[in-house]
Design a protein around this motif. Structure first.
Motif, PDB file in Angstrom:
ATOM      1  N   TRP A  33       0.845  -1.188   0.000  1.00 33.78           N
ATOM      2  CA  TRP A  33       0.000   0.000   0.000  1.00 33.78           C
ATOM      3  C   TRP A  33       0.885   1.244   0.000  1.00 33.78           C
ATOM      4  O   TRP A  33       1.851   1.334   0.746  1.00 33.78           O
ATOM      5  CB  TRP A  33      -0.916   0.018   1.218  1.00 33.78           C
ATOM      6  CG  TRP A  33      -1.877  -1.137   1.232  1.00 33.78           C
ATOM      7  CD1 TRP A  33      -1.707  -2.346   1.835  1.00 33.78           C
ATOM      8  CD2 TRP A  33      -3.136  -1.193   0.596  1.00 33.78           C
ATOM      9  NE1 TRP A  33      -2.774  -3.157   1.615  1.00 33.78           N
ATOM     10  CE2 TRP A  33      -3.690  -2.465   0.848  1.00 33.78           C
ATOM     11  CE3 TRP A  33      -3.877  -0.294  -0.179  1.00 33.78           C
ATOM     12  CZ2 TRP A  33      -4.917  -2.870   0.362  1.00 33.78           C
ATOM     13  CZ3 TRP A  33      -5.113  -0.687  -0.650  1.00 33.78           C
ATOM     14  CH2 TRP A  33      -5.628  -1.958  -0.387  1.00 33.78           C
ATOM     15  N   ALA A  34       0.554   2.165  -0.865  1.00 28.52           N
ATOM     16  CA  ALA A  34       1.311   3.417  -0.982  1.00 28.52           C
ATOM     17  C   ALA A  34       0.480   4.558  -0.399  1.00 28.52           C
ATOM     18  O   ALA A  34      -0.729   4.675  -0.667  1.00 28.52           O
ATOM     19  CB  ALA A  34       1.650   3.700  -2.447  1.00 28.52           C
ATOM     20  N   ARG A  35       1.139   5.378   0.395  1.00 26.97           N
ATOM     21  CA  ARG A  35       0.452   6.514   1.014  1.00 26.97           C
ATOM     22  C   ARG A  35       0.472   7.708   0.074  1.00 26.97           C
ATOM     23  O   ARG A  35       1.514   8.064  -0.481  1.00 26.97           O
ATOM     24  CB  ARG A  35       1.130   6.871   2.331  1.00 26.97           C
ATOM     25  CG  ARG A  35       0.408   7.949   3.125  1.00 26.97           C
ATOM     26  CD  ARG A  35       1.064   8.165   4.452  1.00 26.97           C
ATOM     27  NE  ARG A  35       2.448   8.649   4.299  1.00 26.97           N
ATOM     28  CZ  ARG A  35       3.241   8.928   5.330  1.00 26.97           C
ATOM     29  NH1 ARG A  35       2.802   8.734   6.571  1.00 26.97           N
ATOM     30  NH2 ARG A  35       4.473   9.365   5.122  1.00 26.97           N
ATOM     31  N   GLN A  36      -0.693   8.293  -0.133  1.00 20.78           N
ATOM     32  CA  GLN A  36      -0.816   9.440  -1.027  1.00 20.78           C
ATOM     33  C   GLN A  36      -1.539  10.569  -0.300  1.00 20.78           C
ATOM     34  O   GLN A  36      -2.518  10.328   0.415  1.00 20.78           O
ATOM     35  CB  GLN A  36      -1.581   9.063  -2.297  1.00 20.78           C
ATOM     36  CG  GLN A  36      -0.862   8.040  -3.159  1.00 20.78           C
ATOM     37  CD  GLN A  36      -1.639   7.717  -4.424  1.00 20.78           C
ATOM     38  OE1 GLN A  36      -2.771   8.176  -4.601  1.00 20.78           O
ATOM     39  NE2 GLN A  36      -1.038   6.946  -5.307  1.00 20.78           N
ATOM     40  N   GLU A  37      -1.042  11.752  -0.506  1.00 13.24           N
ATOM     41  CA  GLU A  37      -1.660  12.947   0.062  1.00 13.24           C
ATOM     42  C   GLU A  37      -2.363  13.711  -1.054  1.00 13.24           C
ATOM     43  O   GLU A  37      -1.760  14.015  -2.082  1.00 13.24           O
ATOM     44  CB  GLU A  37      -0.615  13.839   0.734  1.00 13.24           C
ATOM     45  CG  GLU A  37       0.034  13.225   1.965  1.00 13.24           C
ATOM     46  CD  GLU A  37       1.009  14.169   2.624  1.00 13.24           C
ATOM     47  OE1 GLU A  37       1.220  15.274   2.077  1.00 13.24           O
ATOM     48  OE2 GLU A  37       1.558  13.820   3.680  1.00 13.24           O
ATOM     49  N   THR A  38      -3.608  13.966  -0.859  1.00 13.10           N
ATOM     50  CA  THR A  38      -4.394  14.719  -1.842  1.00 13.10           C
ATOM     51  C   THR A  38      -5.070  15.891  -1.152  1.00 13.10           C
ATOM     52  O   THR A  38      -5.329  15.868   0.062  1.00 13.10           O
ATOM     53  CB  THR A  38      -5.466  13.816  -2.493  1.00 13.10           C
ATOM     54  OG1 THR A  38      -6.308  13.284  -1.464  1.00 13.10           O
ATOM     55  CG2 THR A  38      -4.820  12.675  -3.270  1.00 13.10           C
ATOM     56  N   LEU A  39      -5.332  16.918  -1.921  1.00 17.23           N
ATOM     57  CA  LEU A  39      -6.005  18.102  -1.380  1.00 17.23           C
ATOM     58  C   LEU A  39      -7.424  17.757  -0.953  1.00 17.23           C
ATOM     59  O   LEU A  39      -8.154  17.065  -1.674  1.00 17.23           O
ATOM     60  CB  LEU A  39      -6.029  19.212  -2.415  1.00 17.23           C
ATOM     61  CG  LEU A  39      -4.678  19.895  -2.706  1.00 17.23           C
ATOM     62  CD1 LEU A  39      -4.810  20.815  -3.906  1.00 17.23           C
ATOM     63  CD2 LEU A  39      -4.195  20.670  -1.482  1.00 17.23           C
ATOM     64  N   LEU A  40      -7.785  18.238   0.208  1.00 23.28           N
ATOM     65  CA  LEU A  40      -9.149  18.017   0.676  1.00 23.28           C
ATOM     66  C   LEU A  40     -10.142  18.741  -0.208  1.00 23.28           C
ATOM     67  O   LEU A  40     -11.212  18.208  -0.531  1.00 23.28           O
ATOM     68  CB  LEU A  40      -9.278  18.485   2.127  1.00 23.28           C
ATOM     69  CG  LEU A  40     -10.633  18.240   2.788  1.00 23.28           C
ATOM     70  CD1 LEU A  40     -10.942  16.747   2.851  1.00 23.28           C
ATOM     71  CD2 LEU A  40     -10.659  18.838   4.188  1.00 23.28           C
ATOM     72  N   ASP A  41      -9.775  19.927  -0.643  1.00 18.36           N
ATOM     73  CA  ASP A  41     -10.602  20.712  -1.546  1.00 18.36           C
ATOM     74  C   ASP A  41      -9.683  21.322  -2.593  1.00 18.36           C
ATOM     75  O   ASP A  41      -8.888  22.217  -2.282  1.00 18.36           O
ATOM     76  CB  ASP A  41     -11.359  21.808  -0.797  1.00 18.36           C
ATOM     77  CG  ASP A  41     -12.338  22.549  -1.686  1.00 18.36           C
ATOM     78  OD1 ASP A  41     -12.418  22.213  -2.894  1.00 18.36           O
ATOM     79  OD2 ASP A  41     -13.031  23.451  -1.172  1.00 18.36           O
ATOM     80  N   PRO A  42      -9.722  20.857  -3.848  1.00 22.67           N
ATOM     81  CA  PRO A  42      -8.817  21.401  -4.857  1.00 22.67           C
ATOM     82  C   PRO A  42      -8.974  22.904  -5.067  1.00 22.67           C
ATOM     83  O   PRO A  42      -8.022  23.577  -5.489  1.00 22.67           O
ATOM     84  CB  PRO A  42      -9.205  20.628  -6.123  1.00 22.67           C
ATOM     85  CG  PRO A  42      -9.850  19.378  -5.624  1.00 22.67           C
ATOM     86  CD  PRO A  42     -10.554  19.774  -4.363  1.00 22.67           C
TER      87      PRO A  42
END
Length: 324
Positions: A33-42
Motif C-alpha cells: 500500500w502506498a500513502r498518497q496525500e491529496t487536497l481536501l478541496d482542490p
C-alpha cells in the motif's frame, strides 16, 4: 447487488480479497500500500490535505526471501488461482459466456443437475422450475457472440424433468433387475474396450520373442564358425526390433479390465436399484444417478436423449425416446 454465498454468508468482496492476498503463501510482503496525500478541496488549498492509501504497483512491492509464517497454499497454487480469476474477468461478459456453467447454491435439489448436456452447443442445461413442473433449459442468448452453435441453436431448448426421469428410471430398473443382471454384467464387461490394448501387448511380446530367438540363432551361428561381419546388419536389425518391443511393453500399461465377479460385486454395492428408483426422495434417486455416473446428451431436433452410465469406469449407453 452484493453477492453473498448461501452456505457461509461470505460476501464476494471477501472471497476476492482472500484470493488476491499473497500472504497465504507464507511470505511477508512490504509496500503493498502506498500513502498518497491529496487536497481536501482542490479549490481551497488552505483546507489542507487528506491521507489516502492505494495499492502500490507491482514493482514497488518487496517480498521476504524466506517464509515468515506457515503457508496455507503453495506459491504455484496461488499463482494458478490468481491467473485463472484474472483470465475469466479480463474479457468481461464475452469471456464469461465461454466458460462452463458453475454449480450455484440452490434452494431445492434437482435430479439431473449438472448431468444433462445440449448436443447443439455442448453446454450443461440449467434447471428452471415452472408451474407445470421442472424443466431443464439451454438459452441461446448466453452463447458467446459469433459462436458456430448460434446458426442451429433454437432460442431456448427445454427438457421436462418428469418425462426424462420416467424414461431413465424405467431403463435403469430393467437394466439392474434380477432377471437381467447377468446380461447387464456381460454387457459391461464386454464394453470395457481393453481388447485393443491387450492385442497390442500380445503383438509386442511376439515381436520381442521373435527378435530374441533370431539373436540367439545368430550367436549360435557365430560359435559355429560363420564370419561375424556377415551377420552385422541382421543382428543390428534384430536388436532394434527387440529394443522397440521392450519400450512398447514398458510404456503400455497392462489392461485393467474388471472380471464378471468384480462387476457383480460393484452392482451389489449399489443396493436394491428398484427400491431406490421407486423412492420418492429426490436425494436418494440423485445419489443413485451419481453412483452409476449417469450422463445425458439431449438432441432437441429428434427429441431424443442418449443416456450413458459408467459404473465400472467404462461406457454402457442407450437411447431414450421423448423429451418435450
Amino acid at each position: 447487488m452484493t453477492f453473498r454465498a448461501a452456505h457461509d454468508g461470505w460476501q464476494g468482496s471477501t472471497v476476492r480479497a482472500i484470493l488476491d492476498n499473497p500472504r497465504y503463501t507464507g511470505f511477508a510482503f512490504f509496500g503493498r500500500w502506498a500513502r498518497q496525500e491529496t487536497l481536501l478541496d482542490p479549490d481551497d488549498v488552505a483546507a489542507g490535505y487528506v491521507m489516502r492509501f492505494r495499492r502500490a504497483s507491482a514493482d514497488r512491492i518487496v517480498r521476504s526471501r524466506k517464509p515468515a509464517h506457515p503457508a496455507i497454499v503453495s506459491v504455484e497454487e496461488f499463482t494458478q488461482a490468481h491467473l485463472l480469476r484474472k483470465s475469466k474477468s479480463a474479457g468481461g461478459l464475452k469471456t464469461a459466456r465461454k466458460t462452463e456453467r458453475a454449480e450455484r447454491p440452490m434452494k431445492r435439489p434437482y435430479l439431473f443437475r449438472g448431468i444433462v448436456r445440449c448436443t447443439a452447443c455442448g453446454r450443461k442445461l440449467e434447471a428452471s422450475p415452472r408451474a407445470r413442473g421442472v424443466y431443464y433449459r439451454c438459452p441461446a442468448r448466453t452463447l458467446a457472440p459469433g459462436s458456430p452453435a448460434l446458426a442451429t441453436h433454437p432460442p431456448t431448448v427445454y427438457l421436462r424433468e418428469d418425462v426424462l426421469q420416467e424414461a431413465v428410471n424405467g431403463w435403469l430398473g430393467r437394466l439392474f433387475a434380477p432377471e437381467n443382471r447377468d446380461r447387464t454384467v456381460v454387457a459391461l464387461v464386454e464394453s470395457q474396450g481393453t481388447n485393443g490394448a491387450a492385442n497390442g501387448r500380445e503383438a509386442a511380446k511376439a515381436r520381442l520373442a521373435k527378435a530374441e530367438a533370431q539373436l540367439s540363432r545368430f550367436q549360435e551361428a557365430i560359435k559355429a564358425g560363420i564370419d561375424p561381419l556377415a551377420l552385422v546388419e541382421p543382428m543390428n536389425e534384430a536388436q532394434a526390433v527387440r529394443a522397440a518391443a521392450r519400450a512398447e511393453l514398458e510404456g503400455t500399461p497392462a489392461p485393467d479390465a474388471l472380471s464378471a465377479a468384480e462387476v457383480h460385486a460393484m452392482i451389489d454395492s449399489l443396493g436394491n436399484v428398484g427400491e431406490a428408483l421407486a423412492d420418492a426422495e429426490i436425494e436418494s434417486v440423485a445419489s443413485l444417478y451419481r453412483a452409476v455416473d449417469l450422463q445425458v446428451r439431449y438432441t432437441h431436433t429428434a427429441h431424443e436423449a442418449d443416456v450413458i452410465i459408467k459404473p465400472v469406469g467404462r461406457v454402457n449407453s442407450a437411447r431414450v425416446r421423448g423429451g418435450t
